[in-house]
Each structure stands twice: as structure tokens, then as C-alpha cells.
Design a protein around this motif. Sequence first.
Motif, PDB file in Angstrom:
ATOM      1  N   ASN A   1      29.910  10.225  10.730  1.00  0.00           N
ATOM      2  CA  ASN A   1      28.864  10.446   9.723  1.00  0.00           C
ATOM      3  C   ASN A   1      29.415  10.091   8.343  1.00  0.00           C
ATOM      4  O   ASN A   1      29.478  10.939   7.448  1.00  0.00           O
ATOM      5  CB  ASN A   1      28.405  11.900   9.758  1.00  0.00           C
ATOM      6  CG  ASN A   1      27.047  12.092   9.109  1.00  0.00           C
ATOM      7  OD1 ASN A   1      26.425  11.141   8.628  1.00  0.00           O
ATOM      8  ND2 ASN A   1      26.584  13.325   9.076  1.00  0.00           N
ATOM      9  N   PRO A   2      29.834   8.838   8.142  1.00  0.00           N
ATOM     10  CA  PRO A   2      30.551   8.463   6.914  1.00  0.00           C
ATOM     11  C   PRO A   2      29.732   8.593   5.636  1.00  0.00           C
ATOM     12  O   PRO A   2      30.294   8.842   4.570  1.00  0.00           O
ATOM     13  CB  PRO A   2      30.951   7.002   7.171  1.00  0.00           C
ATOM     14  CG  PRO A   2      29.965   6.508   8.186  1.00  0.00           C
ATOM     15  CD  PRO A   2      29.652   7.693   9.040  1.00  0.00           C
ATOM     16  N   LEU A   3      28.411   8.427   5.722  1.00  0.00           N
ATOM     17  CA  LEU A   3      27.583   8.487   4.513  1.00  0.00           C
ATOM     18  C   LEU A   3      27.553   9.883   3.903  1.00  0.00           C
ATOM     19  O   LEU A   3      27.308  10.034   2.700  1.00  0.00           O
ATOM     20  CB  LEU A   3      26.155   8.022   4.838  1.00  0.00           C
ATOM     21  CG  LEU A   3      26.015   6.556   5.284  1.00  0.00           C
ATOM     22  CD1 LEU A   3      24.559   6.240   5.586  1.00  0.00           C
ATOM     23  CD2 LEU A   3      26.560   5.610   4.208  1.00  0.00           C
ATOM     24  N   HIS A   4      27.774  10.901   4.719  1.00  0.00           N
ATOM     25  CA  HIS A   4      27.748  12.275   4.219  1.00  0.00           C
ATOM     26  C   HIS A   4      29.144  12.875   4.064  1.00  0.00           C
ATOM     27  O   HIS A   4      29.293  14.058   3.789  1.00  0.00           O
ATOM     28  CB  HIS A   4      26.928  13.167   5.165  1.00  0.00           C
ATOM     29  CG  HIS A   4      25.465  12.817   5.216  1.00  0.00           C
ATOM     30  ND1 HIS A   4      24.975  11.841   6.055  1.00  0.00           N
ATOM     31  CD2 HIS A   4      24.403  13.300   4.528  1.00  0.00           C
ATOM     32  CE1 HIS A   4      23.667  11.751   5.898  1.00  0.00           C
ATOM     33  NE2 HIS A   4      23.290  12.613   4.971  1.00  0.00           N
ATOM     34  N   TYR A   5      30.186  12.034   4.242  1.00  0.00           N
ATOM     35  CA  TYR A   5      31.551  12.563   4.246  1.00  0.00           C
ATOM     36  C   TYR A   5      31.934  13.162   2.898  1.00  0.00           C
ATOM     37  O   TYR A   5      32.417  14.302   2.821  1.00  0.00           O
ATOM     38  CB  TYR A   5      32.529  11.456   4.635  1.00  0.00           C
ATOM     39  CG  TYR A   5      33.969  11.911   4.647  1.00  0.00           C
ATOM     40  CD1 TYR A   5      34.445  12.763   5.641  1.00  0.00           C
ATOM     41  CD2 TYR A   5      34.864  11.509   3.651  1.00  0.00           C
ATOM     42  CE1 TYR A   5      35.759  13.199   5.661  1.00  0.00           C
ATOM     43  CE2 TYR A   5      36.183  11.924   3.663  1.00  0.00           C
ATOM     44  CZ  TYR A   5      36.621  12.776   4.667  1.00  0.00           C
ATOM     45  OH  TYR A   5      37.923  13.201   4.668  1.00  0.00           O
TER      46      TYR A   5
ATOM     47  N   THR B   1      30.083  16.324   2.221  1.00  0.00           N
ATOM     48  CA  THR B   1      30.444  17.448   3.088  1.00  0.00           C
ATOM     49  C   THR B   1      31.857  17.955   2.808  1.00  0.00           C
ATOM     50  O   THR B   1      32.078  19.140   2.573  1.00  0.00           O
ATOM     51  CB  THR B   1      30.335  17.038   4.566  1.00  0.00           C
ATOM     52  OG1 THR B   1      29.019  16.555   4.833  1.00  0.00           O
ATOM     53  CG2 THR B   1      30.627  18.228   5.475  1.00  0.00           C
TER      54      THR B   1
END
Length: 315
Positions: free
Chosen positions: A128-132, A135
Amino acid sequence: MESENLSAVTGFIFIGFPRPREGGLLYFFPLLFIYTFIVIGNLMIFFAVRLDTRLHNPMYNFISIFSFLEMWYTTATIPKMLSNLISSQKTISFTGCLLQMYFFHSLGNTEGALLTVMAIDRYIAICNPLHYLITMTPRLCTQLSAGSCIYGFLIFLPEIVWISTLPFCGPNQIHQIFCDFTPLLNLACTDTSVILVQDVVHALGILITGLIISLSYIRIIVVILGIPSAEGRKKAFSTCAAHIAVFLLFFGSVALMYLRFSATYTPLWDNTIALTFSVLAPFFNPIIYSLRNKDMEDAIKKLLCSPKVFNIFSM
């Protein structure tokens, strides 16, 4: 008179070590080299991450904390091992035995919790790189690191306190190279069924932690295999290959030692497994985390060439 006999044992004798005249010195110098390498290697990783701004991200932050823990994890047992190899009196006091068990297992449990955090970190980064960045904030990283330490040092405290209240009336020979729960409980003058309960509790902790990490990396590998470009797959896998290697080395040896229940090993095999997760795994960790990791290699070279390193070690 009975109470006096129950409290007669105030120390224990390790019988897993060769005597100096039986070749103890042959083991002393290799172990001393390994311990020195572990301390220096992990200190280099810790300070390289702290001093190089390019490595100020969650992944390397967790690696630096893990390296710092590894240094103290080995310090809980190896110095006493070195002393026992050159001493004819291979003894440890009751209090010293409890402290060794507490710090060794607390630090090991903290490392297990931190490996879980590192697996989750890699899962979010790759799956889930876009939310890394949203997060894994610095605040969350600090909370996860602190939570791992608090959990690791609190989970075994009630058990250590309970063991300290048990009667030990002899014999006092520990069939191991350091103080551990099962060898020590086998010497207690009490109902031995508590050993099975203790084994089940430890096994559940190991299995749950190992399962979470395994599922995370299985999912990560599935996502990596789905990346269309070969270069993308190679880059993604390189970021978590070291974590997988450390996980397999650490949990593999721990599982052999603590998931056996009533199974018994020969003294040689028992000591070999104990050495694997207490000495060899920490020895290979600095190599694994720096091998084929250009960013870490560059940071370590920069650290060794920097005057800051001399200021740190001269303090």
C-alpha cells in the motif's frame, strides 16, 4: 529444618562448558571475537543510521533499534559464557540467574515484537505504497518502538517474580550454557507440571508472532511477483530480503529450542541450538543488514571516515 533445606540452594553450576584444561580456551577466543564483532557491528549500524540523514526513515530507524537491542541481547549471556570458559568454577548466583533469564528473554521478546513491526512496515510500504507516508508517521514509529520495548520487558516479569518464590533444594546443576526457564524449573522442588504450562505459554507467543510475520511476508512476496517489470521486482524484493533472512534465522532457532515441549535433545544438540539463537544469529545480523545494501554500506563508510565517530567513542 525443612524450610532451611528448601532454601539451601543459593547458586547454580553450569555443566555445559568444557574445563580450561579440556580445551575451554579453544572456544574462548572465537567466542570473544564473535562478541566483539557483534558489539562493534551493531554499534556501527546504529550510529550510521542516526548520523546519516538519508537513512532517517521508518525502515532504517527500526533496523537501528534492532541492532541496539542485539548488542544488549548478547551481552546478557556471552560475557558470562566467556567467564565460564576460563574459570574452573562455572557458577552463577540465584539472583544472577534470574537477572540473566529476565534480560535475555525480555530483549529477545522485544526483538520478536520489533521484527513484527518491521514486517508490517514492509507490508504497508510494498502493498500500500500510496498511504505509506501517511500511515507510518514519525509519531507512530516512536510509539511502535516504545510499545515493543514495554511489551518485551513486561511480559516475562510476572514469570520471573514467580520463579523467584519457588523452593530450590538441590541439585543445582544447570544442563545448559546459560540460565533458561526449563532447565531452571527442572531443579525446583515443586510440581513439575508447571513446566508444561510455561512451555505452552511461550509456544503460543512464538507461534502468534511467527504467524503474523509469515503472513505479512507471504503477502509481500505475492505483490512483488505481480510487479510487471523485472527491475521493479528486484528493487522491491531487495528492501525486504534482509528482514526475511533475519526472521528465518532468529525464529528458526528459537522454534527448535522452545517448540519442542516434551521432546529431548542430546546435550551437544541442545547447546548447539542455544548457541545458534544466542550467538550465531546476532553475529550474522550486522552482515545481513549491510550486505548488498548500498545505502547502509555508504552510511557505514561515511561514519568510519567521519571525525564524529571518534568523538562518540572517546566520550
